[in-house]
Write an enzyme that holds these catalytic residues in place. Structure first.
Site: not given
Ligand code: NDP
Length: 281
Positions: A57, A115
């Site tokens: 992010y 992830h």
């Protein structure tokens, strides 16, 4: 006085709130940093003490925002971050974790997730995660975007059974996991973390959701979150950089939907009747 947030028990026995905070898109723009930090702090004050971030992010910018929001109150927080699949090798995962720890300005991550599946063998990633655990850099590890076949494979590798959570796309308009993955995880007491719980805002324009929300003097976001709070072993992580919306999301705890209205929502957002491959954003 607000009701306490219901909790979900992790395999380690630790209790975490069933309603936490996401941080995707935070840290991208310096002008928004103040609101992002303030909204995360508001969430902590309201008991939404699980914070989800990732090295991906804003290229680490989100972890830096989180680091600032939790400064001086690390022990209140259950911190979740994620490693890129391309970094999930024996050595790469350790280095990525160390970089995340620096950005988060802490000495440990409570839950460290892969992830999504990449090219490194699961055995290798699990070995790296177990090493990070032994070194005290992470308390537990888990995965994200894993379907049932991935989970089966994970459980077949050494220490794969130590998986502490699976974070997947789950909301009223994305109910595919109810067919198999959700019961699979519930049977094994592996919590599911529901990401994009309000479908990044898109769900909020659904006419039936708007109609049901009105009858409860609630907002569509609150009904969407109440739907997830109703499910055993599910932790949802809505993201908001707006402190007022954080309060609104927190107050989804108080929305008590009748069986009749659950049926209305089931008709508008039908549960799956067959296997669907896992949705991802
Ligand atoms: P969400 O479903 O949480 O929606 C976030 C969006 O909705 C933002 O634009 C936010 O805007 C807005 N919003 C939040 N609350 C309200 C409200 N009450 N009323 C109206 N709008 C609202 O989407 P995300 O994709 O962010 O998912 C949540 C978290 O899950 C992420 O932040 C991330 O941490 C994680 N995630 C993980 C993935 C994975 O692959 N593991 C993939 C995607 C997400 P505003 O900020 O302006 O309020």
């Amino acid at each position: 006085m607000r009701e306490p947030i219901p909790t979900v028990t992790l395999p380690s026995g630790i209790l975490v709130p069933a309603l936490g905070q996401g941080t995707w898109n935070m840290g991208e723009n310096a002008a928004s940093a103040r609101d992002e930090i303030a909204s995360l702090k508001t969430g902590l004050d309201l008991g939404m003490t699980l914070i989800d971030t990732a090295e991906m992010y804003a290229d680490g910018g989100s972890e830096e925002i989180v680091g600032k929001a939790i400064e001086g109150r690390r022990d209140e927080v259950f911190l979740v971050s994620k490693v890129y699949p391309a970094n999930a090798s024996r050595k790469g995962a350790v280095e990525a974790c160390e970089r995340s720890l620096r950005r988060l300005n802490t000495d440990r991550i409570d839950l460290y997730l892969l992830h999504w599946r990449g090219n490194y063998p699961l055995e290798e990633t699990v070995e790296a995660f177990e090493g990070l655990k032994a070194a005290g850099k992470i308390e537990a590890w888990g995965v994200s975007n894993f379907d049932v076949d991935d989970m089966d494979e994970l459980l077949s590798v050494p220490n794969g059974g130590n998986v502490a959570a699976n974070q997947v796309l789950y909301n009223l308009s994305r109910r595919g996991i109810e067919y198999d993955l959700l019961p699979w995880c519930q049977e094994r007491s592996i919590p599911v973390m529901a990401y994009s719980p309000i479908e990044q805002g898109r769900l909020l324009h659904h006419p039936e959701l708007i109609r049901v929300a009105k009858t409860y003097q609630a907002t569509p976001a609150q009904i969407a979150l109440a739907f997830l709070l109703e499910r055993d072993g599910v932790i949802s992580i809505p993201k908001s950089s707006n402190a007022q919306r954080i309060e609104e999301n927190r107050d989804s705890i108080d929305v008590d939907i009748t069986d009749e209205d659950w049926a209305v929502l089931d008709a508008a957002f039908p549960p799956p009747s067959r296997k669907k491959s896992l949705d991802m954003l």
